[in-house]
Design a protein around this motif. Sequence first.
Motif: not given
Length: 253
Positions: A113-130
Amino acid sequence: MSLVRVLVLEPSELDPVGPLGDWLRDAGAELEIVAPAEGPLPPLGDYDAVVCLGGEMSASDDAVHPWFADVRKLLAEAVSARKPVLGICLGAQLLALATGGQVRAGTRGPEVGPLLVAKRDVAAQDPLFADLPFTPDVMQFHSDEIHVLPPSAELLASSPRYPNQAFRVGACAYALQFHIETTPHVVARWCENSPESAAAARPGDVDDGRLRSVHEDIAETWKPFAERFVRLAARYAGSLPGDPPPPRSLPLV
């Protein structure tokens, strides 16, 4: 920017590329959609990027689906060659297995079903996830889990039930345990085909109105993500300024 050539692997007719295909094309990609169960895979060298979608099968069931070995080999080759990869649900699990991770039956039952995922801190430096929201909307529909990440993989997003929700392995290969390519009709079909899994969803979460609403939110968040994936592939292919670093070899698992 010249068209980015993307090989799309559709392991199951139940999980077509859907809106994700439209987003990729709108961003400048040319797609070739291949069903790996129907014959040999084309040469990786003909493409700038690879997308591997989901399916109802278990990623470890080579006895029933012997072509899984060919998919894993192609994914591992793409990681080694630094060609951008996007694996979704089953595709994410196959990417994990191809690069040294482990997949098993989910120990906490289906996640649906529809849910949320939470970004990790390292994602702030990722070109797709930032640029993603901190807790983006996603569609879940899986019973297996990525139990152990590949060596050196970076975990980019988690959820309380199954922590390994998104990761990057190598320079530019991404795995999403969840779905971003679905439509309400596709999810409704999955629920009809897998009523036991559908029963794991929260009350009302797979009703038509709820599915329509969440897919609007998914499109708002993940269409720009798909655009960034195409730009990344264009840069690695050399059709945007800023050439990528030279390839490095990774073991093929």
